[in-house]
Design a protein around this motif. Structure first.
Motif, PDB file in Angstrom:
ATOM      1  N   VAL A  42       0.831  -1.204   0.000  1.00 51.37           N
ATOM      2  CA  VAL A  42       0.000   0.000   0.000  1.00 51.37           C
ATOM      3  C   VAL A  42       0.866   1.254   0.000  1.00 51.37           C
ATOM      4  O   VAL A  42       0.586   2.231  -0.712  1.00 51.37           O
ATOM      5  CB  VAL A  42      -0.948  -0.015   1.222  1.00 51.37           C
ATOM      6  N   GLU A  43       1.940   1.251   0.788  1.00 48.78           N
ATOM      7  CA  GLU A  43       2.829   2.410   0.830  1.00 48.78           C
ATOM      8  C   GLU A  43       3.496   2.637  -0.520  1.00 48.78           C
ATOM      9  O   GLU A  43       3.622   3.775  -0.987  1.00 48.78           O
ATOM     10  CB  GLU A  43       3.890   2.202   1.918  1.00 48.78           C
ATOM     11  N   GLN A  44       3.913   1.562  -1.174  1.00 51.74           N
ATOM     12  CA  GLN A  44       4.500   1.713  -2.499  1.00 51.74           C
ATOM     13  C   GLN A  44       3.481   2.258  -3.491  1.00 51.74           C
ATOM     14  O   GLN A  44       3.823   3.109  -4.337  1.00 51.74           O
ATOM     15  CB  GLN A  44       5.045   0.364  -2.985  1.00 51.74           C
ATOM     16  N   ALA A  45       2.236   1.785  -3.384  1.00 56.16           N
ATOM     17  CA  ALA A  45       1.186   2.291  -4.280  1.00 56.16           C
ATOM     18  C   ALA A  45       0.959   3.782  -4.059  1.00 56.16           C
ATOM     19  O   ALA A  45       0.747   4.540  -5.022  1.00 56.16           O
ATOM     20  CB  ALA A  45      -0.107   1.500  -4.068  1.00 56.16           C
ATOM     21  N   ARG A  46       0.999   4.236  -2.801  1.00 54.80           N
ATOM     22  CA  ARG A  46       0.834   5.667  -2.536  1.00 54.80           C
ATOM     23  C   ARG A  46       1.977   6.472  -3.136  1.00 54.80           C
ATOM     24  O   ARG A  46       1.763   7.573  -3.674  1.00 54.80           O
ATOM     25  CB  ARG A  46       0.768   5.887  -1.028  1.00 54.80           C
ATOM     26  N   ARG A  47       3.179   5.954  -3.056  1.00 53.39           N
ATOM     27  CA  ARG A  47       4.314   6.669  -3.639  1.00 53.39           C
ATOM     28  C   ARG A  47       4.195   6.741  -5.156  1.00 53.39           C
ATOM     29  O   ARG A  47       4.531   7.756  -5.774  1.00 53.39           O
ATOM     30  CB  ARG A  47       5.615   5.979  -3.235  1.00 53.39           C
ATOM     31  N   VAL A  48       3.704   5.673  -5.755  1.00 53.65           N
ATOM     32  CA  VAL A  48       3.487   5.702  -7.211  1.00 53.65           C
ATOM     33  C   VAL A  48       2.416   6.714  -7.554  1.00 53.65           C
ATOM     34  O   VAL A  48       2.544   7.484  -8.523  1.00 53.65           O
ATOM     35  CB  VAL A  48       3.101   4.295  -7.715  1.00 53.65           C
ATOM     36  N   ALA A  49       1.323   6.749  -6.745  1.00 57.42           N
ATOM     37  CA  ALA A  49       0.249   7.716  -7.006  1.00 57.42           C
ATOM     38  C   ALA A  49       0.742   9.149  -6.869  1.00 57.42           C
ATOM     39  O   ALA A  49       0.217  10.059  -7.522  1.00 57.42           O
ATOM     40  CB  ALA A  49      -0.913   7.471  -6.043  1.00 57.42           C
ATOM     41  N   ALA A  50       1.781   9.345  -6.026  1.00 55.49           N
ATOM     42  CA  ALA A  50       2.345  10.685  -5.865  1.00 55.49           C
ATOM     43  C   ALA A  50       3.307  11.056  -6.987  1.00 55.49           C
ATOM     44  O   ALA A  50       3.812  12.176  -7.011  1.00 55.49           O
ATOM     45  CB  ALA A  50       3.061  10.791  -4.522  1.00 55.49           C
ATOM     46  N   GLY A  51       3.548  10.116  -7.914  1.00 59.21           N
ATOM     47  CA  GLY A  51       4.387  10.427  -9.060  1.00 59.21           C
ATOM     48  C   GLY A  51       5.818   9.950  -8.951  1.00 59.21           C
ATOM     49  O   GLY A  51       6.633  10.229  -9.843  1.00 59.21           O
ATOM     50  N   GLU A  52       6.157   9.216  -7.910  1.00 61.62           N
ATOM     51  CA  GLU A  52       7.538   8.741  -7.753  1.00 61.62           C
ATOM     52  C   GLU A  52       7.799   7.577  -8.702  1.00 61.62           C
ATOM     53  O   GLU A  52       7.010   6.628  -8.775  1.00 61.62           O
ATOM     54  CB  GLU A  52       7.774   8.312  -6.305  1.00 61.62           C
TER      55      GLU A  52
END
Length: 534
Positions: free
Chosen positions: A269-279
């Motif tokens: 989930v944390e990785q998905a949030r970072r991807v959603a933030a554009g990382e």
């Protein structure tokens, strides 16, 4: 949109499931009345033992007091007695299966007088029964062969109990045990036990007194079994300790399971949030992969993220390349339109025609680019069904003859017969057409093309090579780049080889440029249809 509805954590759900699993065996025991039936059978066994001792004592007293002819006058047992030395009476009552009969009625006046011998030996045994009752708490009655009470722990001597079902069976010679409702007055004022059923029943045991095949009488005993609460109360500390241990173990197992599952899930989930933030590059294989499913999920997420990033890069680069390719002709068209708008009246006819020819050429280039872009989009979106098959010896020869008729010199090596590729014929024709057109466009009119195909393990290897000037060292690494072409003035779009590579990749094939001392050589691989080859 974020869903803010409350949901339990995984640890809470696993803990609840483990507690439910621990409670299920206890619930099963409760609903099946297993333990309470064991308490009933324990009471039945105790009563059978006590009744057997009393029956033996009554039998000995009766035989000692009876005249010689009295035994022959006693009723005969309807059930033949066993000749075995050992005749155990098993406990058989089951609270879940056996019916609970109404409370035993009081004795009624007998229609006949008691049997004389039993009446004589009964009263002395009453003191024995009362002394035993102080310790066993059981109600005891001795009846003669007619069912008349001759000794009892209650004041009912002289009454007849012959109507009792269990006693009637015993007077026929069969030991009998039944469950009866406990009279309400017998436990008035005592605490009720809603969690126990045995508190409201009594176990009745009737044992015949037999000598040979003659019935001398019967012994009737009754007692209320211990309740489940009473039985468990003696083990209360052990049960509390066991319950605490089970809860501790269940909590530990739930925590361990939750950590092995929820910790990787939180990481994902944390990785998905970072991807959603554009990382970029945020999704990597999880460091804690305790189970195979979590490892597979981690690998799948990483692969998916890489695929999405690759597609995003592809779309971004493709958009930039399209913008660059369309920018030049569009700028030229805009300039031509502005010149014609401003100076068309004063412009010489030949200049006007030249500008119009340039405008038509740019429009034609844009149309050509549009068609090739559509071809590339179709190639990228190609999804084979797995049923496509193409026989090379029926596709390549006609295509070679067509290009020979256009003046291209083509040498074909003797092919292996019957080679069938797992690809559609359109993709193979598009690939060969593009390669042969490139030879005509770049190798010159005197170039010769060599076409050969063979098998190499599970693939077909097809080679197309020419003896023209070849591709410069600086351009060899760029021949498969989109929009790269050295024949832009001749109408080249730089999309032919990318289209070919995409179509082949959809079927698991490849195309590459081979090192060559002279000319250009391309090697194409296609999956072989082994079924057709066999």
């Amino acid at each position: 949109m974020t869903d803010r509805r409350w949901r339990p954590r995984l640890l809470t759900m696993l803990l609840a499931v483990n507690v439910a699993l621990l409670a299920l065996p206890l619930a099963g025991i409760w609903f099946l009345r297993v333990y309470e039936s064991a308490l009933v059978r324990q009471t039945e066994s105790e009563l059978i033992g006590q009744a057997a001792l009393i029956a033996a004592q009554f039998r000995a007293a009766w035989l000692a007091a009876a005249p010689p002819e009295a035994l022959s006058q006693q009723p005969q047992a309807q059930r033949a007695p066993s000749e075995d030395r050992w005749q155990p009476i098993p406990a058989s009552l089951d609270l879940a299966d056996d019916p609970i009969l109404p409370p035993a009625p009081d004795g009624v006046p007998p229609g006949v007088p008691p049997e004389p011998v039993a009446l004589r030996v009964g009263p002395p045994l009453r003191d024995v029964l009362l002394a035993a009752q102080r310790h066993t708490l059981a109600g005891m009655q001795i009846v003669d062969a007619r069912g008349i009470v001759v000794a009892s722990t209650e004041d009912d001597e002289g009454g007849s109990l012959a109507a009792l079902q269990e006693l009637a069976e015993a007077l026929r010679g069969a030991p009998t045990s039944v469950l009866r409702e406990r009279p309400a007055e017998s436990y008035a004022g005592l605490p009720a036990w809603p969690f126990s059923r045995v508190g409201g029943v009594r176990v009745h045991v009737a044992i015949p007194v037999i000598d040979g095949d003659r019935i001398l009488g019967a012994v009737l005993l009754r007692r209320t079994p211990r309740t489940l609460i009473q039985a468990l109360y003696g083990k209360r500390y052990h049960l509390v300790a066991l319950g605490a241990l089970l809860l501790l173990v269940g909590g530990a197992l739930a925590t361990f399971t939750a950590l092995t599952v929820s910790r990787p899930v939180r990481g994902a989930v944390e990785q998905a949030r970072r991807v959603a933030a554009g990382e970029r590059g945020a999704v990597q294989p999880l460091p804690h992969r305790y189970t195979r499913e979590v490892a597979e999920l981690s690998a799948s997420l990483a692969t998916m993220a890489q695929t999405l990033e690759h597609r995003a890069d592809y779309i971004r680069d493709f958009a930039a390349e399209i913008g660059h390719e369309f920018k030049t002709p569009l700028a030229a068209m805009r300039g031509t339109v502005e010149l014609l708008r401003d100076d068309v009246a004063a412009m010489a006819p030949e200049d006007r025609d030249r500008f119009l020819d340039n405008l038509a050429g740019d429009i034609e280039r844009l149309e050509r680019l549009t068609r090739r872009l559509l071809d590339l989009a179709r190639a990228d979106a190609l999804r084979p069904t797995g049923e496509e098959r193409a026989a090379l010896d029926t596709i390549i020869p006609p295509l070679v003859e067509r290009y020979r008729s256009k003046g291209l010199q083509i040498a074909v090596e003797a092919p292996a017969a019957g080679l069938v590729a797992q690809a559609d014929a359109d993709s193979i024709v598009a690939m060969l057409t593009n390669l042969l057109d490139n030879v005509r466009q770049h190798a010159g009119p005197d170039a010769t093309v060599h076409v050969a195909w063979r098998t190499q393990g599970p693939v077909i290897v097809l080679t197309v090579a020419d003896d023209g000037p070849g591709i410069s060292a600086g351009n060899q690494a760029r021949v498969f780049d989109r929009f790269f072409t050295t024949a832009r003035d001749g109408g080249g779009t730089g999309l032919g080889l990318p289209i070919v590579r995409s179509r082949l990749a959809a079927f698991g094939g490849t195309i590459r440029l081979l090192p060559s001392d002279r000319g250009a050589a391309f090697e194409v691989t296609l999956p072989l249809d082994t079924g057709a080859a066999a």
